[in-house]
Design a protein around this motif. Structure first.
Motif, PDB file in Angstrom:
ATOM      1  N   ALA A 133       0.788  -1.233   0.129  1.00  0.00           N
ATOM      2  CA  ALA A 133       0.108  -0.055   0.133  1.00  0.00           C
ATOM      3  C   ALA A 133       0.873   1.221   0.034  1.00  0.00           C
ATOM      4  O   ALA A 133       0.488   2.097  -0.516  1.00  0.00           O
ATOM      5  CB  ALA A 133      -0.914  -0.015   1.325  1.00  0.00           C
ATOM      6  N   GLU A 134       1.791   1.489   0.796  1.00  0.00           N
ATOM      7  CA  GLU A 134       2.752   2.505   0.862  1.00  0.00           C
ATOM      8  C   GLU A 134       3.443   2.943  -0.408  1.00  0.00           C
ATOM      9  O   GLU A 134       3.530   4.012  -0.898  1.00  0.00           O
ATOM     10  CB  GLU A 134       3.736   2.543   2.159  1.00  0.00           C
ATOM     11  N   GLU A 135       3.957   1.881  -1.035  1.00  0.00           N
ATOM     12  CA  GLU A 135       4.534   1.981  -2.119  1.00  0.00           C
ATOM     13  C   GLU A 135       3.569   2.458  -3.530  1.00  0.00           C
ATOM     14  O   GLU A 135       4.224   3.298  -4.197  1.00  0.00           O
ATOM     15  CB  GLU A 135       5.302   0.672  -2.593  1.00  0.00           C
ATOM     16  N   ILE A 136       2.345   1.749  -3.531  1.00  0.00           N
ATOM     17  CA  ILE A 136       1.379   2.288  -4.503  1.00  0.00           C
ATOM     18  C   ILE A 136       1.140   3.726  -4.209  1.00  0.00           C
ATOM     19  O   ILE A 136       0.930   4.434  -5.167  1.00  0.00           O
ATOM     20  CB  ILE A 136       0.163   1.374  -4.314  1.00  0.00           C
ATOM     21  N   SER A 137       0.771   4.111  -3.063  1.00  0.00           N
ATOM     22  CA  SER A 137       0.511   5.398  -2.815  1.00  0.00           C
ATOM     23  C   SER A 137       1.650   6.519  -3.077  1.00  0.00           C
ATOM     24  O   SER A 137       1.345   7.636  -3.785  1.00  0.00           O
ATOM     25  CB  SER A 137       0.067   5.814  -1.157  1.00  0.00           C
ATOM     26  N   ASN A 138       2.660   6.002  -2.742  1.00  0.00           N
ATOM     27  CA  ASN A 138       3.694   7.125  -3.095  1.00  0.00           C
ATOM     28  C   ASN A 138       3.846   7.379  -4.527  1.00  0.00           C
ATOM     29  O   ASN A 138       4.024   8.416  -5.089  1.00  0.00           O
ATOM     30  CB  ASN A 138       5.142   6.646  -2.235  1.00  0.00           C
ATOM     31  N   ASN A 139       3.865   5.956  -5.173  1.00  0.00           N
ATOM     32  CA  ASN A 139       4.317   6.041  -6.719  1.00  0.00           C
ATOM     33  C   ASN A 139       3.204   6.772  -7.474  1.00  0.00           C
ATOM     34  O   ASN A 139       3.396   7.724  -8.207  1.00  0.00           O
ATOM     35  CB  ASN A 139       4.521   4.912  -7.333  1.00  0.00           C
ATOM     36  N   LEU A 140       2.182   6.589  -7.203  1.00  0.00           N
ATOM     37  CA  LEU A 140       0.944   7.260  -7.802  1.00  0.00           C
ATOM     38  C   LEU A 140       0.788   8.576  -7.434  1.00  0.00           C
ATOM     39  O   LEU A 140       0.397   9.587  -8.421  1.00  0.00           O
ATOM     40  CB  LEU A 140      -0.629   6.481  -7.564  1.00  0.00           C
TER      41      LEU A 140
END
Length: 148
Positions: A133-140
């Motif tokens: 979740a944290e990676e998806i949030s940061n990337n988007l």
């Protein structure tokens, strides 16, 4: 000179087009533009993103995925899987006519797509599911220049 003028006009049009797309924000209702999430049961959520006619389906998909990641993080989860997804986008086609005097009319045909993306996600507090979740949030957020 002509090419430079065309470039300036096209650049301004792109800025206006992008600025009209649905922003990443909570919808006022489940059918309003923006994201909406519903708790289905512990650790499972339905995420919906509704765009307007200036929002691409790709952007709507990304925003639904971003909301999925943020819903997990807000509720203490680390990872998630997409259990089900639907693209319920609607496409409208129509025409309008502009009249210029008695003998000249200009008819324009248009097609508009209103993206609606729905995801059902399963969240986990462990690192055992597909999406972090944290990676998806940061990337988007970085991709769309969204502040936290």
């Amino acid at each position: 000179m002509k090419n430079k003028f065309k470039f300036v006009v096209m650049s301004l049009c792109m800025v206006l087009l992008v600025s009209c797309a649905t922003t990443y924000e909570r919808a006022k209702s489940p059918t309003g533009t923006g994201y909406y999430d519903t708790l289905l049961q512990q650790g499972m959520y339905e995420i919906t993103f509704n765009g307007n006619s200036d929002t691409s389906v790709t952007t709507a998909q990304d925003y639904a995925l971003l909301r999925a990641a943020e819903t997990c993080l807000e509720n203490g989860y680390k990872t998630f899987d997409i259990v089900n997804s639907n693209n319920n986008s609607k496409t409208e086609t129509g025409a309008y006519t502009s009249y210029y005097g008695r003998h000249f009319a200009d008819t324009t045909v248009y097609t508009s797509t209103y993206p609606k993306i729905m995801l059902i996600i399963k969240c986990s507090k462990e690192d055992n599911l597909t999406f972090v979740a944290e990676e998806i949030s940061n990337n988007l957020r970085k991709k769309y220049h969204l502040e936290k």
